[in-house]
Design a protein around this motif. Structure first.
Motif, PDB file in Angstrom:
ATOM      1  N   MET A  28       0.655  -1.182  -0.025  1.00 48.62           N
ATOM      2  CA  MET A  28       0.058  -0.073  -0.089  1.00 48.62           C
ATOM      3  C   MET A  28       0.981   1.214   0.206  1.00 48.62           C
ATOM      4  N   SER A  29       1.887   1.177   0.475  1.00 46.99           N
ATOM      5  CA  SER A  29       2.932   2.290   0.525  1.00 46.99           C
ATOM      6  C   SER A  29       3.328   2.851  -0.693  1.00 46.99           C
ATOM      7  N   ASP A  30       3.120   1.899  -1.664  1.00 46.53           N
ATOM      8  CA  ASP A  30       3.621   1.926  -3.114  1.00 46.53           C
ATOM      9  C   ASP A  30       2.597   2.958  -4.035  1.00 46.53           C
ATOM     10  N   VAL A  31       1.462   3.289  -3.433  1.00 43.62           N
ATOM     11  CA  VAL A  31       0.313   4.045  -4.002  1.00 43.62           C
ATOM     12  C   VAL A  31       0.814   5.412  -4.806  1.00 43.62           C
ATOM     13  N   GLU A  32       1.769   6.121  -4.472  1.00 43.04           N
ATOM     14  CA  GLU A  32       2.169   7.373  -4.708  1.00 43.04           C
ATOM     15  C   GLU A  32       3.130   7.156  -5.946  1.00 43.04           C
ATOM     16  N   ALA A  33       4.012   6.241  -5.920  1.00 43.20           N
ATOM     17  CA  ALA A  33       5.208   5.817  -6.699  1.00 43.20           C
ATOM     18  C   ALA A  33       4.430   5.265  -7.780  1.00 43.20           C
ATOM     19  N   LEU A  34       3.559   4.287  -7.574  1.00 43.93           N
ATOM     20  CA  LEU A  34       2.999   3.598  -8.831  1.00 43.93           C
ATOM     21  C   LEU A  34       2.048   4.669  -9.353  1.00 43.93           C
ATOM     22  N   ASP A  35       1.135   5.439  -8.994  1.00 42.82           N
ATOM     23  CA  ASP A  35       0.517   6.459  -9.714  1.00 42.82           C
ATOM     24  C   ASP A  35       1.282   7.419 -10.357  1.00 42.82           C
TER      25      ASP A  35
ATOM     26  N   ALA B 211      -4.953   2.732  -5.610  1.00 39.83           N
ATOM     27  CA  ALA B 211      -5.032   2.261  -4.111  1.00 39.83           C
ATOM     28  C   ALA B 211      -5.903   1.054  -4.191  1.00 39.83           C
ATOM     29  N   GLU B 212      -7.021   0.991  -4.993  1.00 35.73           N
ATOM     30  CA  GLU B 212      -8.113  -0.181  -4.915  1.00 35.73           C
ATOM     31  C   GLU B 212      -6.974  -1.290  -5.320  1.00 35.73           C
ATOM     32  N   PHE B 213      -6.195  -1.205  -6.559  1.00 40.26           N
ATOM     33  CA  PHE B 213      -5.442  -2.217  -7.056  1.00 40.26           C
ATOM     34  C   PHE B 213      -4.634  -2.774  -6.064  1.00 40.26           C
ATOM     35  N   LEU B 214      -3.922  -1.980  -5.288  1.00 41.40           N
ATOM     36  CA  LEU B 214      -3.020  -2.526  -4.293  1.00 41.40           C
ATOM     37  C   LEU B 214      -3.697  -3.086  -3.137  1.00 41.40           C
ATOM     38  N   ALA B 215      -4.774  -2.663  -2.874  1.00 47.28           N
ATOM     39  CA  ALA B 215      -5.607  -3.167  -1.674  1.00 47.28           C
ATOM     40  C   ALA B 215      -5.957  -4.526  -1.974  1.00 47.28           C
ATOM     41  N   ARG B 216      -6.582  -4.790  -3.485  1.00 51.08           N
ATOM     42  CA  ARG B 216      -6.797  -5.944  -4.096  1.00 51.08           C
ATOM     43  C   ARG B 216      -5.630  -7.087  -4.065  1.00 51.08           C
ATOM     44  N   SER B 217      -4.457  -6.640  -4.513  1.00 50.06           N
ATOM     45  CA  SER B 217      -3.460  -7.250  -4.452  1.00 50.06           C
ATOM     46  C   SER B 217      -2.895  -7.791  -3.168  1.00 50.06           C
ATOM     47  N   LYS B 218      -3.064  -6.935  -2.208  1.00 52.60           N
ATOM     48  CA  LYS B 218      -2.856  -7.577  -0.714  1.00 52.60           C
ATOM     49  C   LYS B 218      -3.862  -8.707  -0.401  1.00 52.60           C
TER      50      LYS B 218
END
Length: 84
Positions: A20-27, A53-60
């Motif tokens: 989830m901490s990757d959200v800024e860098a990924l976006d 953010a939703e993609f990262l939450a789903r990935s987790k």
């Protein structure tokens, strides 16, 4: 065989699963690379930070449930990667 390691390292390359901490860098990477992504990923044009953010939450969730690392016949391929 269980779940793969969260981080894999080989020589000078390190791969790890999304966090989830990757959200800024990924976006930011998606936004800065949009012209290059669009020919192969047309959805990127309307993909915003919330969707990232939703993609990262789903990935987790998929990782935690074991869905993210399923392979045919329930096996993971053998790799020459060294787990951290």
């Amino acid at each position: 065989m269980g779940q793969p390691a969260e981080t894999l390292r080989f020589d000078q390359v390190e791969l790890r699963r999304w966090r989830m901490s990757d959200v800024e860098a990924l976006d930011r990477a998606k936004t800065e690379s949009l012209d290059h992504l669009l020919p192969w990923m047309p959805w990127a044009a309307c993909h915003d930070r919330q969707q990232t953010a939703e993609f990262l939450a789903r990935s987790k969730e998929e990782w935690d449930s074991g869905q993210a690392c399923r392979c045919p016949r329930g096996r993971l391929p053998q790799a020459r990667w060294e787990s951290m």
